[in-house]
Write a protein that holds these residues in place. Sequence first.
Motif, PDB file in Angstrom:
ATOM      1  N   GLU A   1       4.151   6.047   4.300  1.00 48.06           N
ATOM      2  CA  GLU A   1       5.084   4.621   4.278  1.00 48.06           C
ATOM      3  C   GLU A   1       4.714   3.568   2.918  1.00 48.06           C
ATOM      4  N   THR A   2       4.120   4.381   2.106  1.00 48.67           N
ATOM      5  CA  THR A   2       4.566   4.038   0.867  1.00 48.67           C
ATOM      6  C   THR A   2       5.816   4.402   0.320  1.00 48.67           C
ATOM      7  N   ILE A   3       6.368   4.966   0.474  1.00 53.09           N
ATOM      8  CA  ILE A   3       8.275   4.818  -0.009  1.00 53.09           C
ATOM      9  C   ILE A   3       8.516   3.401  -0.488  1.00 53.09           C
ATOM     10  N   PHE A   4       9.682   3.081  -1.771  1.00 50.80           N
ATOM     11  CA  PHE A   4      10.098   2.055  -2.224  1.00 50.80           C
ATOM     12  C   PHE A   4       8.451   0.941  -2.360  1.00 50.80           C
ATOM     13  N   SER A   5       7.407   1.809  -1.973  1.00 48.26           N
ATOM     14  CA  SER A   5       6.303   0.118  -2.503  1.00 48.26           C
ATOM     15  C   SER A   5       6.207  -0.217  -3.476  1.00 48.26           C
ATOM     16  N   GLY A   6       7.236  -0.160  -5.078  1.00 46.95           N
ATOM     17  CA  GLY A   6       7.213  -0.227  -5.716  1.00 46.95           C
ATOM     18  C   GLY A   6       8.318  -1.131  -6.497  1.00 46.95           C
ATOM     19  N   PRO A   7       9.101  -1.360  -5.300  1.00 46.12           N
ATOM     20  CA  PRO A   7      10.791  -2.064  -4.860  1.00 46.12           C
ATOM     21  C   PRO A   7      10.484  -3.423  -4.304  1.00 46.12           C
ATOM     22  N   ALA A   8       8.961  -2.763  -2.804  1.00 49.82           N
ATOM     23  CA  ALA A   8       8.715  -4.276  -2.679  1.00 49.82           C
ATOM     24  C   ALA A   8       7.700  -5.054  -2.806  1.00 49.82           C
ATOM     25  N   ALA A   9       7.026  -4.384  -4.022  1.00 52.70           N
ATOM     26  CA  ALA A   9       6.006  -5.581  -5.089  1.00 52.70           C
ATOM     27  C   ALA A   9       6.899  -6.066  -5.876  1.00 52.70           C
TER      28      ALA A   9
END
Length: 662
Positions: free
Chosen positions: A243-251
């Motif tokens: 569930e943390t995939i794309f964590s950086g772009p989402a942030a």
Amino acid sequence: MAVLLGIDTGGTFTDAVLYDEGKGVLAKAKSLTTHHDLAIGVGGAVGAVLSQSDIAPARIALVSLSTTLATNAMVEGQGGRVGLVYIGFDAADAERPDLKAALNGDPVLLIAGGHDAMGQVRAPLDEAGLVEQARALAPGLTGFAVTGRFAVLDPSHEIAAREILRHETGLPVTCGHELSAKLDGPKRALTCVLNARLIHLLEALIAATEGRLAALGIAAPLMVVRGDGSLVAAEVAKAKPIETIFSGPAASAVGGAFLAGAPDALISDIGGTTTDVVVLRGARPRIDPAGALIGGFRTMVEAIAIRTCGLGGDSEVAIEQHGLDTSLKLGPRRAVPLSLLADSHADLVHSTLDRQLRADLPNDLFGRFALRLHPPLAELPALEAEVLARLEAGPMAADKLINNRRELNALQRLVNRRLAIMSALTPSDAAHQLGLHHAWDKTAAEKGLTLFARRRNAMGLPYADGAEDLARRIIETLTRRSAEFLLECALAEDGFREAGLSRHALAVAALDGHSGLVKIGLSLTAPIVGLGASAATYYGDIAGLVGAPSLVPEHAEVANAVGAVVGGVHVSAEVKVLQPVEGIFRVFTRSGTRDILDLGEALVHAEEAARIQAESDALTAGAATVETSVSVDEKKILAEGRELFVEALVTARASGRPRISV
């Protein structure tokens, strides 16, 4: 007001922000990301913001982390070896191309059991067969993924299998029903396998981060940014790292929306490796309804709808020949900028570049260095092992490392497997030459640019007239490619998804500013919010090409870390209602199934169960208080002149701000 700490680990930098809920950003810092041990970069960035402020570590009430670890691991094919426990499926189900590719040779345990489309048991769970196969395979595995047929309706077989596996092997176990309530067993199995493969990686990062924070005297709760931009407690993230995939772009998207105050916009984040574009609607990033697509796999994970291209400040610069035309190519591969490598290996870089500048003829290996990146996880072919061994002592000039074409191909394979990385000319070096960037060694950048400018074009002439001319061309190319990518993203959002539309003759003329008998123009109706360390340098010109307002908010260079702390907890829970026979309405909840004779009563029961489940999940995820909304989607058909209920999906959504220490 509480003081919050946001951290983001990116491909080049780890960012940290101290944020006061009343005053805003108090301090911000960047530290180079240490890929061999991410906690070192985290410690460097956090230590820097603490030293800039007068905030005592004990005053920090919440820490939130966004990370590219899961995304990078999936893209690079890293992670543990897992066993898929496939309950109620047959061998053909395990041969679906996408699932087979995701397994990549990992074992499948076909176990009898599972349920039918109405939640009835098809066959008893074969517990003895599971024990026998698990014991035999466990020594070579790092975890198990468990997926049962129609387990989203009745997860009892998955839960029983999980308890058996934990008791018999002691290994981590992921169940498919914990990750998604949607049907499609093979796709749920794929998601489950990828999650199980990532567990030990995210556990290690969180443990290392917690250790660094404790050493600095920070005892606040730790949250992690999910791929949809919401926050979740670290303990929950460790169980569901996918569930943390794309964590950086989402942030970045959440932080950009917060800093810019633009409810509708294109958020464009230029980093070292990629440019990520997210469409913002109502101050929230749009969620991909088909599930996150990462590493070529379509998962069942809710994540932001993101478009990414391999274009960033650290994109490797190359030359492309098209007949008699010669042009610059940027990326998609990331390279360590020459100016950055010279910061830590000045003698090697300058002596090598000086030697190459004295050479009579240009060479494609000039201005390039190789660095060892990660140790191999498995035995390498002899030639690759030999080339990698030469890098054990440190970086080497490519023209000294490579002796023939076979060795060059071996080095290329090492780079593809992320065991090595190249240092070469990048837009960051061009920015140093033009005075747009000042962090590293400008002289090394100038020498690299001079070498590259001597390369021959299709006519046999030097490609550029020295370092300054080449630097300008590189920055102009970066600006134009960025504008084209933003145009592609906007067109796709409007339904025009044909590849290459930004290179259409009319689009090219519009970007060139053509004005003859016909004046051709293109413009976006939403502003472009530019994020990233170099956003202020480029996005005015980029937005100008596509006729859009440009917003580069204050603190744009650390928007990802800001987004990590200003987000909230958002979870959803689904309860399905079916009619197995006319007049009986079956409600499927986490605690089991219940048959009810009245549809209205069944829907009320389903709504209450969904609400309780969502609120419980939100509190477990770290919410302090919860607000919940419930929606019902009923499906009916017309049969024999009367309306017949088919099914209903009841969805509860719970949101809240995270708990903080006091």
